[in-house]
Design a protein around this motif. Structure first.
Motif: not given
Lengths: 114, 113
Positions: A39-60
């Motif tokens: 977001y403007p004037n902010r640091g990055l925030q993690f939403l989601l990640k894929y490491i292994t397993g189910d191809n569909l990942v859900k996040g924030s």
């Protein structure tokens, strides 16, 4: 060279419509893949990640992403966009050995129109 | 509680000066990073420390020197500042490396005049 690509500088979508922010990768082996939001004037925030397993990942915040190995893609999606989703979105991958360095994409600006 | 904090938030200085940016994390992470985000919002890794050991040192001018006095702190010192150093510098931390997400600080906007 190993990289991630975000082909769209900007994506515009109407509020309430589904949104997709695209990411493709060029990485040898199986990468760790991530989505971050800034977001403007902010640091990055993690939403989601894929490491292994189910191809569909859900996040924030209702976001999800699908890992597609055959298309080497990891597109970010949300079924119904909100004006507050307007921000800069970064796709990234991490090497799975060595320094585990992150490589970020160039970012996609999402504008959700009321 | 702020997870990753940076000081100062803004830094305006003249060319040729030396300046430092401080970063602290209270998450108990063992890996910390410095990134540079330029005016086009491109984000590039500069340095990474794991348990106070330098593990990533990208092609950054040697005017930039990171220092990690302990696992919770990673400072960035910049000598002889140049116009091209103007950018937003982000500190981040993660637990171990690779598959763990990184937590970013709010950024330090450096302007070199």
């Amino acid at each position: 060279a190993q990289s991630v690509a975000q082909p769209e500088d900007q994506v515009n979508v109407a509020e309430g419509n589904p949104l997709t922010v695209k990411c493709t990768y060029s990485v040898s082996g199986n990468p760790y893949l991530f989505w971050y939001v800034q977001y403007p004037n902010r640091g990055l925030q993690f939403l989601l990640k894929y490491i292994t397993g189910d191809n569909l990942v859900k996040g924030s915040y209702g976001f999800e992403a699908e890992f597609n190995k055959s298309q080497t893609s990891f597109h970010l999606k949300k079924p119904s966009a909100l004006v507050s989703d307007s921000a800069l979105y970064f796709c990234a991958f991490s090497f799975t050995s060595g320094t585990y360095k992150y490589i970020f994409g160039t970012g996609t600006r999402l504008k959700v129109l009321a | 509680d702020t997870a990753v904090s940076q000081t100062p938030k803004y830094l305006v200085t003249q060319m040729g000066n030396d300046k430092s940016i401080k970063c602290e994390q209270n998450l108990g992470h063992d890996t910390m990073y410095w990134y540079k985000q330029d005016s086009k919002k491109f984000l590039k890794i500069m340095f990474s420390y794991n348990n106070k050991e330098l593990i990533i040192n990208e092609t950054v001018p040697n005017r930039f020197s990171p220092k990690s006095p302990d696992k919770a702190h990673l400072n960035l010192h910049i000598n002889s500042l140049e116009l091209g150093d103007s950018a937003v510098y982000f500190c981040a931390s993660s637990q171990k490396r690779g598959y763990n997400e990184q937590f970013f600080g709010p950024g330090t906007r450096l302007t070199v005049l």
